[in-house]
Design an enzyme around this catalytic site. Structure first.
Site, PDB file in Angstrom:
ATOM      1  N   HIS A   8       0.998  -1.089   0.609  1.00 23.72           N
ATOM      2  CA  HIS A   8      -0.421   0.285  -0.433  1.00 23.72           C
ATOM      3  C   HIS A   8       0.780   0.978   0.226  1.00 23.72           C
ATOM      4  O   HIS A   8       2.419   1.046  -0.231  1.00 23.72           O
ATOM      5  CB  HIS A   8      -1.050  -0.051   0.861  1.00 23.72           C
ATOM      6  CG  HIS A   8      -0.297   0.034   2.532  1.00 23.72           C
ATOM      7  ND1 HIS A   8       0.391   1.230   3.759  1.00 23.72           N
ATOM      8  CD2 HIS A   8      -0.308  -1.116   3.169  1.00 23.72           C
ATOM      9  CE1 HIS A   8       0.256   0.768   4.361  1.00 23.72           C
ATOM     10  NE2 HIS A   8       0.810  -0.272   4.538  1.00 23.72           N
ATOM     11  N   HIS A  59       4.211   1.755   1.912  1.00 21.75           N
ATOM     12  CA  HIS A  59       5.297   1.006   1.749  1.00 21.75           C
ATOM     13  C   HIS A  59       5.842   1.839   0.623  1.00 21.75           C
ATOM     14  O   HIS A  59       6.927   1.659   0.393  1.00 21.75           O
ATOM     15  CB  HIS A  59       5.021  -0.595   1.102  1.00 21.75           C
ATOM     16  CG  HIS A  59       4.356  -1.666   2.180  1.00 21.75           C
ATOM     17  ND1 HIS A  59       3.066  -2.478   1.763  1.00 21.75           N
ATOM     18  CD2 HIS A  59       4.659  -1.921   3.550  1.00 21.75           C
ATOM     19  CE1 HIS A  59       2.833  -2.855   2.807  1.00 21.75           C
ATOM     20  NE2 HIS A  59       3.395  -2.167   3.921  1.00 21.75           N
ATOM     21  N   CYS A 109       0.975 -10.532  21.184  1.00 21.99           N
ATOM     22  CA  CYS A 109       0.159 -10.631  19.556  1.00 21.99           C
ATOM     23  C   CYS A 109       0.678 -11.201  17.950  1.00 21.99           C
ATOM     24  O   CYS A 109       1.974  -9.996  17.366  1.00 21.99           O
ATOM     25  CB  CYS A 109       0.051  -8.790  18.970  1.00 21.99           C
ATOM     26  SG  CYS A 109      -0.660  -8.259  17.494  1.00 21.99           S
ATOM     27  N   CYS A 169       1.529  -8.128  15.363  1.00 23.94           N
ATOM     28  CA  CYS A 169       2.860  -7.463  15.670  1.00 23.94           C
ATOM     29  C   CYS A 169       4.243  -8.557  15.365  1.00 23.94           C
ATOM     30  O   CYS A 169       5.686  -7.658  15.719  1.00 23.94           O
ATOM     31  CB  CYS A 169       2.823  -6.722  17.117  1.00 23.94           C
ATOM     32  SG  CYS A 169       2.245  -5.713  17.196  1.00 23.94           S
ATOM     33  N   CYS A 177      -3.950  -5.009  21.771  1.00 22.61           N
ATOM     34  CA  CYS A 177      -2.865  -4.554  21.386  1.00 22.61           C
ATOM     35  C   CYS A 177      -2.633  -3.088  21.117  1.00 22.61           C
ATOM     36  O   CYS A 177      -3.944  -2.564  20.501  1.00 22.61           O
ATOM     37  CB  CYS A 177      -2.573  -5.398  20.416  1.00 22.61           C
ATOM     38  SG  CYS A 177      -1.315  -4.840  18.891  1.00 22.61           S
ATOM     39  N   HIS A 216      -2.702  -3.152  16.538  1.00 24.37           N
ATOM     40  CA  HIS A 216      -4.200  -3.945  16.472  1.00 24.37           C
ATOM     41  C   HIS A 216      -5.400  -3.736  16.164  1.00 24.37           C
ATOM     42  O   HIS A 216      -6.321  -4.565  16.071  1.00 24.37           O
ATOM     43  CB  HIS A 216      -3.552  -4.820  15.851  1.00 24.37           C
ATOM     44  CG  HIS A 216      -2.293  -5.225  14.807  1.00 24.37           C
ATOM     45  ND1 HIS A 216      -1.487  -4.724  15.122  1.00 24.37           N
ATOM     46  CD2 HIS A 216      -1.937  -5.135  13.189  1.00 24.37           C
ATOM     47  CE1 HIS A 216      -0.745  -4.944  14.387  1.00 24.37           C
ATOM     48  NE2 HIS A 216      -1.156  -5.367  13.179  1.00 24.37           N
ATOM     49  N   LYS A 269      -3.998   6.386  11.037  1.00 25.16           N
ATOM     50  CA  LYS A 269      -3.205   5.693   9.834  1.00 25.16           C
ATOM     51  C   LYS A 269      -3.745   4.501   8.944  1.00 25.16           C
ATOM     52  O   LYS A 269      -5.049   3.810   9.022  1.00 25.16           O
ATOM     53  CB  LYS A 269      -2.702   4.853  11.030  1.00 25.16           C
ATOM     54  CG  LYS A 269      -1.004   3.702  10.217  1.00 25.16           C
ATOM     55  CD  LYS A 269      -0.353   3.533  11.406  1.00 25.16           C
ATOM     56  CE  LYS A 269       0.167   2.179  10.796  1.00 25.16           C
ATOM     57  NZ  LYS A 269       0.875   0.846  11.227  1.00 25.16           N
ATOM     58  N   LYS A 299      -3.287  -2.314   6.769  1.00 28.74           N
ATOM     59  CA  LYS A 299      -4.179  -3.300   6.149  1.00 28.74           C
ATOM     60  C   LYS A 299      -5.019  -3.559   7.352  1.00 28.74           C
ATOM     61  O   LYS A 299      -6.609  -3.808   6.178  1.00 28.74           O
ATOM     62  CB  LYS A 299      -3.018  -4.572   5.386  1.00 28.74           C
ATOM     63  CG  LYS A 299      -2.088  -4.137   4.614  1.00 28.74           C
ATOM     64  CD  LYS A 299      -1.301  -5.254   5.683  1.00 28.74           C
ATOM     65  CE  LYS A 299       0.184  -4.825   4.772  1.00 28.74           C
ATOM     66  NZ  LYS A 299       1.668  -5.520   5.468  1.00 28.74           N
TER      67      LYS A 299
END
Ligand code: MSP
Length: 510
Positions: free
Chosen positions: A18, A21, A126, A129, A143, A146, A294, A297
Site C-alpha cells: 500500500h 510501503h 500479538c 505484531c 494490542c 491492532h 493511519k 491493511k
C-alpha cells in the site's frame, strides 16, 4: 570514494503493498539518487519479510502453502519498487536460502558465545505484531497497534540476553545524538531503554514457517531476528563478493515509528553481541494518514498507490508524498490534496514555466539556447538553493529540500513576469537583454531539474532533454548545478507537456 548505504524495512507479504510501503521506498530512493549525484558509491536495499505468523496464516486462509503464498505476493512488492522508479541495488527475500543460512550462522555464533539460553516462558502475544506485550502496554486489554486481544502463549523458548546491553545501549545513544532521528524519536527510544530491558525470546516452538534454530530443529528463529539480519546478510550475498566491509555500517535505516523499538533496541543489541558496528542513523518518518487515521491493511482505508500512479504518473506521486507531508511527521494525504498540488505546482508552476520558456526561445531566438548571461540575483538564488538543499539532505529533511527548490521555481515564475520578454522583444535595441532573460530562464530550469532529479527523476530528465541537453551532459547524475556550467547554443527540443491534463495551458508565448 565515500559510500552510502540506505535501507527500507523489509515488508510483510501477508497482504498487497500500500501507499505506506511506497512512501518509505521512495524516500530511500530519493536519498540513494541524491548520494549518487554526489558521486558516492551507493547501495540501496529493500525487500520482503516472508516468514512468521501473518504470512503463514494468510497462506492458510487462501488454502495454499506458505511458500506458494510468499512467491505470489513478492511479485507485487517487486512491482511496487519498479513502479515507483526505485533504483534499489538488490531486493532481499528472507526466504532466500543465502539469507537463511546466514541467520543460522549468526545466532549459532551468539549461542556459542553464551548470549542465548533456554527457558520456559508465558506471555501475551500479538501475532499481527509478532511481539509479546506486558499487561501495562495493552490498551483495554488489546494490542495498541491492532486493537485485538493478544493470545496467552506458553512455550520453552531460546532467550537473548538483551538485559545485558542496557548500559552499553544508553552509552551509545549518549555518544551519538543523531543515532535516531528526528530527536523526538531518539528521546522515545532512549527513555524506553532507560526504563529497563528484559531478555527477549528469539525462537518460537509452535511455528513451522521460519528459519530453523540450528541446534534445535523443533524451533524456528523469531521473525524479527530473522528480518533485522537482512541488513547485513544482503550485503554478504547480493554480489559476487561480500560487500559487508564496503558498506557496513549502514548510513540510514528508514522506517516509520511502528518498528522503532526493534531497530533502536533489539537490532543494536544483537550487533553488539556479535561485536559488529551499529548503523549510523535510524531515520523515523511519520505515518501517511487518510482522514486522520493511519493507513493500514487491517483498517482497510488504503489508498492504492498503483491506481494513483497509473492515472497521474510516478513523479507526481513521488513529489506529492514529500511536498504535502513534512518528512518525519505524520500527515494527511488525499486525492483532493494531490490534485491541487498537481495543478498548481507541477502543471502550472513547473510544467507551464518550461513550456512558456521554450515557446519564447523558439519565437524570439529561432529555437537556439542563447549564450550564457550573468544571471545576477537569479544566479545567487540558485546558489542559495543549492546550499539549502545540501544542508537539508544532510539531515534527511526531504520536505525542506523540496521547499527550497520550489521557492526557486517560484522565483523563476516571478522573473518571467518582472522581465516580460514579450515587451523586450518589441525593441531591437533590447535584444541583448532579451537573450539574457531567455538564457537565465533556461539556466534556472536546468539547475532546478538537477536538484529535482532525486525527487522526480524522469521529469528532470525530460526538462533537460527539452532544453536540448543530453541527459548525461546536463549533470543529472553528477549534480553539475553551478550557474553557467553547461554549454549552450544547442537547439531546444520542446516535447509533450510535463504534467498534462488538468489545467496546463498550451505552450505558446504570451
Ligand atoms: N516486516 C516488518 C519490518 C522488518 S524490517 C527488518 C514490517 N513490515 S510492514 O510491511 O508492516 O512495514 C512497515 C513499514 O511500512 C513502516 O515502518 C513504514 O516504513 C511503512 N509504512 C507502512 N504504513 C505506513 C503509513 N501509513 N505511512 C508511512 N509509512 C508506512 O513492519
Amino acid at each position: 570514494m565515500d559510500t552510502f548505504y540506505v535501507t527500507t524495512p523489509i515488508y510483510y507479504v501477508n497482504d498487497v503493498p500500500h501507499i505506506g510501503h511506497a512512501y518509505t521506498t521512495i524516500a530511500a530512493d530519493v536519498l540513494a539518487r541524491y548520494h549518487r549525484q554526489l558521486g558516492e558509491d551507493v547501495f540501496f536495499l529493500t525487500g520482503t519479510d516472508e516468514h512468521g505468523n501473518p504470512a503463514a496464516r494468510a497462506a492458510e486462509r487462501r488454502g495454499v502453502t506458505p511458500q506458494q503464498h510468499v512467491d505470489e505476493m513478492v511479485v507485487k512488492f517487486r512491482e511496487l519498487a519498479q513502479q515507483v522508479d526505485a533504483t534499489n541495488d538488490f531486493f532481499i527475500r528472507t526466504t532466500d536460502k543465502e539469507h537463511c543460512d546466514r541467520v543460522q550462522a549468526f545466532i549459532q555464533q551468539l549461542y556459542d558465545r553464551g548470549k542465548i539460553y533456554k527457558k520456559s516462558y508465558r506471555g501475551l502475544y500479538c501475532s499481527a505484531c509478532e511481539a509479546f506485550y506486558s499487561e501495562k502496554d495493552l490498551v483495554d486489554g488489546h494490542c495498541p497497534d491492532h486493537d485485538t486481544a493478544p493470545e496467552e502463549v506458553e512455550e520453552e523458548n531460546y532467550f537473548f540476553r538483551l538485559s545485558d546491553y542496557q548500559e552499553q545501549l544508553l552509552a551509545h545513544f549518549d555518544d551519538h545524538p543523531d543515532f535516531v532521528m528526528p530527536r523526538s524519536r531518539f528521546n522515545e527510544a532512549r527513555s524506553f531503554i532507560s526504563q529497563g530491558l528484559d531478555d527477549i525470546s528469539i525462537s518460537r516452538a509452535a511455528l513451522e514457517w521460519g528459519v530453523p534454530v540450528p541446534w534445535d530443529r523443533d524451533q524456528v528463529v523469531y521473525v524479527w531476528v530473522d528480518a533485522l539480519l537482512n541488513y547485513i546478510t544482503a550485503l554478504e550475498y547480493s554480489g559476487g563478493e561480500s560487500r559487508l566491509e564496503r558498506f557496513w555500517p549502514a548510513d540510514y535505516h528508514l522506517m516509520a515509528k511502528d518498528i522503532l523499538k526493534f531497530h533502536a533496541v533489539i537490532w543494536p543489541a544483537m550487533l553488539m553481541a556479535a561485536d559488529m558496528e551499529l548503523p549510523q542513523h535510524l531515520f523515523v518518518h511519520g505515518y501517511l494518514l487518510m482522514g486522520g487515521q493511519k493507513m493500514s491493511k487491517t483498517r482497510g482505508n488504503v489508498l492504492d498507490p498503483f491506481a494513483v500512479m497509473d492515472k497521474y504518473g510516478v513523479d507526481a506521486f513521488r513529489f506529492y508524498c514529500f511536498r504535502e507531508v513534512t518528512f518525519g511527521q505524520d500527515g494527511v494525504v488525499s486525492l483532493e490534496g494531490f490534485e491541487n498540488r498537481y495543478n498548481s505546482e507541477l502543471a502550472n508552476e513547473l510544467g507551464n514555466l518550461l513550456s512558456r520558456t521554450l515557446a519564447m526561445i523558439r519565437k524570439y531566438n529561432g529555437g537556439a539556447l542563447p549564450p550564457p548571461a550573468e544571471g545576477g540575483e537569479l544566479a545567487l538564488a540558485a546558489a542559495t538553493m543549492g546550499a539549502d538543499v545540501a544542508a537539508a539532505m544532510k539531515t534527511v529533511n526531504l520536505t525542506a529540500a523540496l521547499e527550497s527548490i520550489w521557492s526557486f521555481v517560484r522565483a523563476l515564475n516571478r522573473y518571467v513576469e518582472e522581465n516580460a520578454p514579450w515587451q523586450l522583444a518589441k525593441d531591437e535595441a533590447r535584444r541583448p537583454a532579451l537573450e539574457a532573460v531567455l538564457y537565465n530562464l533556461a539556466e534556472g530550469l536546468r539547475i532546478s531539474a538537477i536538484h529535482l532529479y532525486p525527487f522526480i527523476p524522469s521529469t528532470a530528465a525530460r526538462i533537460i532533454g527539452q532544453l536540448g541537453y543530453q541527459p548525461g551532459d546536463a549533470g543529472l547524475a553528477s549534480g553539475e548545478a553551478a550557474w553557467g556550467s553547461d554549454a549552450t547554443g544547442q537547439q531546444i527540443e520542446p516535447g509533450e507537456p510535463l504534467f498534462p491534463g488538468l489545467t496546463e495551458t498550451a505552450a505558446t508565448a504570451p
